[in-house]
Design a protein around this motif. Sequence first.
Motif, PDB file in Angstrom:
ATOM      1  N   MET A   1       0.714  -1.089   0.041  1.00  0.00           N
ATOM      2  CA  MET A   1       0.000  -0.010   0.138  1.00  0.00           C
ATOM      3  C   MET A   1       0.851   1.265  -0.007  1.00  0.00           C
ATOM      4  O   MET A   1       1.832   1.170   0.616  1.00  0.00           O
ATOM      5  N   PRO A   3       1.411   4.966   1.171  1.00  0.00           N
ATOM      6  CA  PRO A   3       0.736   5.993   2.082  1.00  0.00           C
ATOM      7  C   PRO A   3       0.123   7.108   1.679  1.00  0.00           C
ATOM      8  O   PRO A   3       0.549   7.589   0.561  1.00  0.00           O
ATOM      9  N   VAL A  11       1.657  11.501   7.314  1.00  0.00           N
ATOM     10  CA  VAL A  11       0.877  10.371   6.814  1.00  0.00           C
ATOM     11  C   VAL A  11      -0.600  10.396   7.424  1.00  0.00           C
ATOM     12  O   VAL A  11      -0.678  10.319   8.546  1.00  0.00           O
ATOM     13  N   LEU A  13      -2.876   7.944   6.042  1.00  0.00           N
ATOM     14  CA  LEU A  13      -3.389   6.844   6.047  1.00  0.00           C
ATOM     15  C   LEU A  13      -2.301   5.903   5.620  1.00  0.00           C
ATOM     16  O   LEU A  13      -1.754   6.091   4.244  1.00  0.00           O
ATOM     17  N   GLY A  14      -1.650   5.051   6.446  1.00  0.00           N
ATOM     18  CA  GLY A  14      -0.523   4.289   6.056  1.00  0.00           C
ATOM     19  C   GLY A  14      -0.701   2.777   6.326  1.00  0.00           C
ATOM     20  O   GLY A  14       0.259   2.137   6.068  1.00  0.00           O
ATOM     21  N   ARG A  15      -1.915   2.272   6.293  1.00  0.00           N
ATOM     22  CA  ARG A  15      -2.105   0.790   6.494  1.00  0.00           C
ATOM     23  C   ARG A  15      -3.307   0.736   5.915  1.00  0.00           C
ATOM     24  O   ARG A  15      -4.250   1.614   6.055  1.00  0.00           O
ATOM     25  N   GLU A  16      -3.793  -0.613   5.769  1.00  0.00           N
ATOM     26  CA  GLU A  16      -4.913  -1.155   5.252  1.00  0.00           C
ATOM     27  C   GLU A  16      -5.874  -1.126   6.707  1.00  0.00           C
ATOM     28  O   GLU A  16      -5.393  -1.745   7.625  1.00  0.00           O
ATOM     29  N   GLU A  17      -6.886  -0.431   6.665  1.00  0.00           N
ATOM     30  CA  GLU A  17      -7.847  -0.333   7.868  1.00  0.00           C
ATOM     31  C   GLU A  17      -8.970  -1.280   7.857  1.00  0.00           C
ATOM     32  O   GLU A  17      -9.479  -1.431   9.377  1.00  0.00           O
ATOM     33  N   LEU A 171     -10.717  -7.014   2.334  1.00  0.00           N
ATOM     34  CA  LEU A 171     -10.078  -5.697   2.354  1.00  0.00           C
ATOM     35  C   LEU A 171     -10.841  -4.687   1.992  1.00  0.00           C
ATOM     36  O   LEU A 171     -10.398  -3.496   2.075  1.00  0.00           O
TER      37      LEU A 171
END
Length: 217
Positions: A1, A3, A11, A13-17, A171
């Motif tokens: 992903m 960022p 940042v 959004l830095g990861r799948e939430e 996801l």
Amino acid sequence: MIPVLNDDGSVALGREEFPRPETTAEGLASLKPSFEQLADFDLGNGVTFKKQIQRRYPGLEWKGVHHAGNSSGVVDGAAAVLITSKEYAEKHGLKPRGRIVAYANQGDDPTLMLNAPVPAARKVLAKAGLTKNDIDVWEINEAFAVVAEKFIRDLELDREKVNINGGSIALGHPIGATGSILIGTALDELERSGGRYGLVTMCAAGGMAPAIIIERL
């Protein structure tokens, strides 16, 4: 992903939430089906979803099985696919990752809505002159679990080649971006595994389904 950054460079959004590592089979089993509760909802003038279904399928009785745990999540997301001719890519020094082999659209029963990916896949395979055995990676959008499960059943697919890295139930399903994301996901997996062909399809409103076959270069 990649960022997502705020205007100040921080940042956002830095990861799948959406993935929930705390999910258990027991927790999923405890969730109540959603659509069954909507069957008798009054749409106005005494019309209900159940009556609408029975207009098309008289006497049909059904039991809902889909809930928040086996349906896609509505999430934020963005994607882009750059498509050019071979000549344009060569002229501008672009190195293509893949090529479009064939694409197709297919309509099916608008009442059931979720069936069209199967005939869409058959149509695009025939158009490309390929068989299901030529496809190394299948990306089937999991609007609901039944879409991918019926697809696997009807085409008698090897489950190990379908949604290898998780689908929209795991996801999320960012409306408007999912198609591009699935093409990128299929291409990423073809590059990782050394496969040649990937097929991407999804159900769409009104009982439609697009399908596309890509080839890794």
